[in-house]
Design an enzyme around this catalytic site. Sequence first.
Site, PDB file in Angstrom:
ATOM      1  N   HIS A 241       0.796  -1.225   0.000  1.00 54.51           N
ATOM      2  CA  HIS A 241       0.000   0.000   0.000  1.00 54.51           C
ATOM      3  C   HIS A 241       0.838   1.289   0.000  1.00 54.51           C
ATOM      4  O   HIS A 241       0.714   2.135  -0.886  1.00 54.51           O
ATOM      5  CB  HIS A 241      -0.878   0.065   1.258  1.00 54.51           C
ATOM      6  CG  HIS A 241      -1.860  -1.035   1.417  1.00 54.51           C
ATOM      7  ND1 HIS A 241      -2.968  -1.168   0.629  1.00 54.51           N
ATOM      8  CD2 HIS A 241      -1.917  -2.052   2.321  1.00 54.51           C
ATOM      9  CE1 HIS A 241      -3.686  -2.212   1.040  1.00 54.51           C
ATOM     10  NE2 HIS A 241      -3.062  -2.760   2.057  1.00 54.51           N
TER      11      HIS A 241
HETATM   12  C1  BDR Z   1      -3.122   1.179   5.266  1.00 61.96           C
HETATM   13  O1  BDR Z   1      -3.377   0.732   6.604  1.00 61.96           O
HETATM   14  C2  BDR Z   1      -2.182   0.322   7.215  1.00 61.96           C
HETATM   15  O2  BDR Z   1      -2.295  -0.955   7.758  1.00 61.96           O
HETATM   16  C3  BDR Z   1      -1.128   0.295   6.147  1.00 61.96           C
HETATM   17  O3  BDR Z   1       0.135   0.690   6.658  1.00 61.96           O
HETATM   18  C4  BDR Z   1      -1.623   1.237   5.086  1.00 61.96           C
HETATM   19  O4  BDR Z   1      -1.157   2.550   5.292  1.00 61.96           O
HETATM   20  C5  BDR Z   1      -3.823   0.243   4.295  1.00 61.96           C
HETATM   21  O5  BDR Z   1      -5.201   0.296   4.475  1.00 61.96           O
END
Ligand code: BDR
Length: 315
Positions: A241
Amino acid sequence: MHKVIFDTDPGIDDAMALLFLHQHPQVDLIGITTVFGNGTIDTTTRNALYLKEEWSIEAPVARGAGMPLDPRREYGEPPRIVHGDNALGNVPLPDVVVSRPDERPAHRFIIDAVRADPGNVTIIAVGRMTNLALALRDDPEIARLVKKVILMGGAFTVPGNVSPVAEANIMGDPEAADIVFTAPWKVVAVGLDVTMKTVITRSTMAQLAERGGERTKLLAAMSQHYIDFYTRFVEDGMVVHDSCACAYLVAPELFATRGGAIRVVSEGIAVGQTIQKPDGRFFPPGAWDGNPGQLACIDVDAEGVLGLIAETIAS
Ligand code: BDR
Ligand code: CA
């Protein structure tokens, strides 16, 4: 050269994104600001300081918000099942880190850094948007002085990951996210629409560990816990992500975007949903009117982004 403040809740995919920013030749990382999310604020700040030491990152770390903007909002426990008890995949960490955080809170650090170089600082925010909202609340003028905000957050054309409609970074502080989307600065949302398409497999991670030396070895060790979690959704790999937001900074041509005002739902069963009113579509008067058009990423050249990330972190 892109001057960047990285606002983050490390977090395993945050750690990868930090390594990307540190190693990319066109990025000048001028500060790391922490926020609660993948761990408590104590945990995410300790992790940022630990990674700074391990990877010899010069940028200062400023500790940020430990709870959402609205004190009435419940925020619960960190997602240990995703990032581990220490939010870095349960790799052994030292009891104490030597480096200290900057004396200023994160939002003040952001204000000072932006005012020191008006028009040139990009903020990449990959956790809850609380620090950015606090900075805007203390000094609304900075919205006109920031070059761009690139955030990992939202789900525009796909389901969420913490409810059928909400993505975790937005759900964790919906009021803050709505303030960030409606401020008069340029925002690019890199959400689940594109990040769920960018998966690094366990075997590719193992190759990167070999190619990149100690830094990627540490990243690969942390990532095993995260990969174990993500195998519920993708085949033996991890969704990267936060690195996607960093890839957008240096290679926006790899993303397809849609323009239009974005609002965040703050109550009810759709809390945390990000809704864009696409430019060129007409509706009766509503909550989107008068707000700035922002960009939501809706598609991606996933191979291109994954190649860029691999080359950068293993270089
Ligand atoms: C986001 O939520 C966190 O767990 C990750 O680091 C990312 O920024 C994904 O939904
Ligand atoms: Ca994150």
